[in-house]
Design a protein around this motif. Sequence first.
Motif, PDB file in Angstrom:
ATOM      1  N   GLU A   1      34.884  49.452  46.820  1.00 37.18           N
ATOM      2  CA  GLU A   1      35.353  48.063  46.812  1.00 37.18           C
ATOM      3  C   GLU A   1      36.592  47.944  45.936  1.00 37.18           C
ATOM      4  OE1 GLU A   1      32.544  44.962  45.734  1.00 37.18           O
ATOM      5  OE2 GLU A   1      34.046  43.388  46.115  1.00 37.18           O
ATOM      6  N   ALA A   2      37.649  47.358  46.513  1.00 34.70           N
ATOM      7  CA  ALA A   2      38.888  47.118  45.764  1.00 34.70           C
ATOM      8  C   ALA A   2      38.715  45.860  44.930  1.00 34.70           C
ATOM      9  CB  ALA A   2      40.056  46.955  46.740  1.00 34.70           C
ATOM     10  N   LEU A   3      38.887  45.967  43.607  1.00 37.86           N
ATOM     11  CA  LEU A   3      38.726  44.822  42.709  1.00 37.86           C
ATOM     12  C   LEU A   3      40.000  44.623  41.895  1.00 37.86           C
ATOM     13  CD1 LEU A   3      35.042  45.674  41.801  1.00 37.86           C
ATOM     14  CD2 LEU A   3      35.773  43.574  42.988  1.00 37.86           C
ATOM     15  N   LEU A   4      40.578  43.455  42.054  1.00 39.86           N
ATOM     16  CA  LEU A   4      41.867  43.129  41.449  1.00 39.86           C
ATOM     17  C   LEU A   4      41.760  43.045  39.932  1.00 39.86           C
ATOM     18  CD1 LEU A   4      44.782  42.229  42.091  1.00 39.86           C
ATOM     19  CD2 LEU A   4      43.897  39.890  42.360  1.00 39.86           C
ATOM     20  N   ARG A   5      42.761  43.576  39.242  1.00 34.49           N
ATOM     21  CA  ARG A   5      42.810  43.507  37.784  1.00 34.49           C
ATOM     22  C   ARG A   5      44.166  42.984  37.329  1.00 34.49           C
ATOM     23  NH1 ARG A   5      38.269  43.471  38.481  1.00 34.49           N
ATOM     24  NH2 ARG A   5      36.661  44.960  37.881  1.00 34.49           N
ATOM     25  N   TRP A   6      44.142  42.126  36.286  1.00 33.46           N
ATOM     26  CA  TRP A   6      45.391  41.569  35.729  1.00 33.46           C
ATOM     27  C   TRP A   6      45.264  41.529  34.218  1.00 33.46           C
ATOM     28  CZ3 TRP A   6      46.731  35.831  34.919  1.00 33.46           C
ATOM     29  CH2 TRP A   6      48.091  35.694  34.576  1.00 33.46           C
ATOM     30  N   SER A   7      46.165  42.214  33.528  1.00 30.56           N
ATOM     31  CA  SER A   7      46.133  42.269  32.064  1.00 30.56           C
ATOM     32  C   SER A   7      47.494  41.914  31.479  1.00 30.56           C
ATOM     33  CB  SER A   7      45.726  43.661  31.575  1.00 30.56           C
ATOM     34  OG  SER A   7      44.509  44.053  32.144  1.00 30.56           O
TER      35      SER A   7
ATOM     36  N   GLY B   1      48.490  43.268  28.019  1.00 27.48           N
ATOM     37  CA  GLY B   1      47.410  44.187  27.674  1.00 27.48           C
ATOM     38  C   GLY B   1      46.033  43.551  27.553  1.00 27.48           C
ATOM     39  N   ARG B   2      45.929  42.216  27.704  1.00 29.23           N
ATOM     40  CA  ARG B   2      44.611  41.565  27.605  1.00 29.23           C
ATOM     41  C   ARG B   2      44.115  41.224  28.998  1.00 29.23           C
ATOM     42  NH1 ARG B   2      47.093  38.855  23.479  1.00 29.23           N
ATOM     43  NH2 ARG B   2      47.554  37.158  24.934  1.00 29.23           N
ATOM     44  N   PRO B   3      43.001  41.886  29.438  1.00 36.81           N
ATOM     45  CA  PRO B   3      42.511  41.621  30.794  1.00 36.81           C
ATOM     46  C   PRO B   3      42.000  40.183  30.958  1.00 36.81           C
ATOM     47  CG  PRO B   3      41.040  43.134  29.622  1.00 36.81           C
ATOM     48  CD  PRO B   3      42.216  42.912  28.736  1.00 36.81           C
ATOM     49  N   VAL B   4      42.384  39.530  32.047  1.00 34.72           N
ATOM     50  CA  VAL B   4      41.870  38.203  32.397  1.00 34.72           C
ATOM     51  C   VAL B   4      40.830  38.412  33.505  1.00 34.72           C
ATOM     52  CG1 VAL B   4      42.481  35.895  33.224  1.00 34.72           C
ATOM     53  CG2 VAL B   4      44.156  37.245  31.904  1.00 34.72           C
ATOM     54  N   PRO B   5      39.597  37.915  33.322  1.00 32.46           N
ATOM     55  CA  PRO B   5      38.576  38.127  34.366  1.00 32.46           C
ATOM     56  C   PRO B   5      39.009  37.514  35.703  1.00 32.46           C
ATOM     57  CG  PRO B   5      37.587  37.204  32.368  1.00 32.46           C
ATOM     58  CD  PRO B   5      39.068  37.143  32.178  1.00 32.46           C
ATOM     59  N   PRO B   6      38.777  38.248  36.821  1.00 31.85           N
ATOM     60  CA  PRO B   6      39.156  37.728  38.142  1.00 31.85           C
ATOM     61  C   PRO B   6      38.618  36.320  38.395  1.00 31.85           C
ATOM     62  CG  PRO B   6      38.411  39.981  38.345  1.00 31.85           C
ATOM     63  CD  PRO B   6      38.198  39.594  36.910  1.00 31.85           C
ATOM     64  N   LEU B   7      37.415  36.031  37.927  1.00 32.15           N
ATOM     65  CA  LEU B   7      36.847  34.708  38.203  1.00 32.15           C
ATOM     66  C   LEU B   7      37.586  33.609  37.437  1.00 32.15           C
ATOM     67  CD1 LEU B   7      33.045  35.513  38.519  1.00 32.15           C
ATOM     68  CD2 LEU B   7      34.726  35.079  40.339  1.00 32.15           C
ATOM     69  N   ASP B   8      38.400  33.979  36.426  1.00 31.42           N
ATOM     70  CA  ASP B   8      39.226  32.976  35.734  1.00 31.42           C
ATOM     71  C   ASP B   8      40.551  32.744  36.437  1.00 31.42           C
ATOM     72  OD1 ASP B   8      37.259  32.772  33.880  1.00 31.42           O
ATOM     73  OD2 ASP B   8      38.337  33.782  32.255  1.00 31.42           O
ATOM     74  N   PHE B   9      41.131  33.799  37.057  1.00 31.26           N
ATOM     75  CA  PHE B   9      42.466  33.579  37.623  1.00 31.26           C
ATOM     76  C   PHE B   9      42.491  33.480  39.152  1.00 31.26           C
ATOM     77  CE2 PHE B   9      42.559  38.279  37.445  1.00 31.26           C
ATOM     78  CZ  PHE B   9      43.130  38.605  38.675  1.00 31.26           C
ATOM     79  N   ILE B  10      41.501  34.043  39.846  1.00 37.33           N
ATOM     80  CA  ILE B  10      41.540  33.982  41.313  1.00 37.33           C
ATOM     81  C   ILE B  10      41.412  32.540  41.852  1.00 37.33           C
ATOM     82  CG2 ILE B  10      40.320  34.696  43.430  1.00 37.33           C
ATOM     83  CD1 ILE B  10      40.220  37.509  42.145  1.00 37.33           C
TER      84      ILE B  10
END
Length: 287
Positions: A59-65, A68-77
């Motif tokens: 499963e491809a799971l998007l990541r955004w940091s 350098g600080r990761p933001v949870p997908p459920l916060d930004f999607i």
Amino acid sequence: AAKAAGKNRLAAYEPRLASERHEHMRLASDLRRAVANNEFTVNYQPVVDLTSGRVTAVEALLRWSPDGRPVPPLDFIPIAEQYGLIVPIGAWVLRQACRDVRPWHDRFGISVTVNVSGRQLREPDFAQTVLSALRDADLPGSALILEITETVLVSSSTESDDVTVLLSALREEGVRVAVDDFGTGYSSLAYLRHLPVDILKIDRAFTPEGGMAEEMAFTRAIVELGNSLRLSSIAEAVETPEQAERLRELDCPQAQGYHFSRPLPAEDLTAVLNAGNGILHGIPTPA
Ligand code: C2E
Ligand code: MG
Ligand code: MG
Ligand code: MG
């Protein structure tokens, strides 16, 4: 007195709403910049055949940091969806995922499963976006699974049959469709009869925790539904060897979760797949 209380209430609520809106707008502008600067990455989590241990998909799971600080997908999607940014972001994920799975598909027959938002499905050129991602990676349609949440599938199917037509066209190219978070989104199963679907992803709410009889009854019912409809169910969020064992006993065909592997960057997953020759047995039961 009533007036004063009313005023106090407003005073308490307004700043919170205003700051929330401000926060969302700032996040949206950060996301717009992230799209322009290519700041996203994708991690991959293996989906495992519970009988053989073979990795069937990732499963491809998007990541955004940002910084350098990761933001949870459920916060930004959800914000990306609200501002329409999920359309370019989602197209990028599809292209990246097809490119990354190519060597794993060649070596081990592994497919890639990509999360798709309702907003993307409503884009008139969505099918083109999918087919060109496949073509540019030189990948057959059978190597791609699209994950659509139950809520989106149901609301789209009642609005019009456009989504049915779209998904049927993609299926003719070999692309499969998975219902994500199955069991949490809707109170009727009728849509399963007319929507083109291949796989049920059983929501973590139904991954058996302690093996209590009542809990197991729900899991068993969902697995049996999937098996009798010839849908290849995947249990989500399997964290322990006991959970994997219970799912095996219920004849659940596939699972994913920390028990087998966390979502990993492509290079790390390549190492894991090569080490096990495409097989993952999960963390053994503690002695
Ligand atoms: P999902 O599609 O249901 O993905 C499964 C989530 O469960 C992932 O969270 C994954 O990291 C997490 N997970 C996997 N194994 C375990 C486990 O054993 N225990 C627990 N507690 N969690 C586990 P993540 O990566 O934070 O993604 C959250 C959600 O964000 C996804 O839920 C999906 O709805 C959405 N998402 C992620 N990537 C994309 C994307 O590229 N496009 C779209 N539209 N949505 C995405
Ligand atoms: Mg998913
Ligand atoms: Mg899911
Ligand atoms: Mg889920």
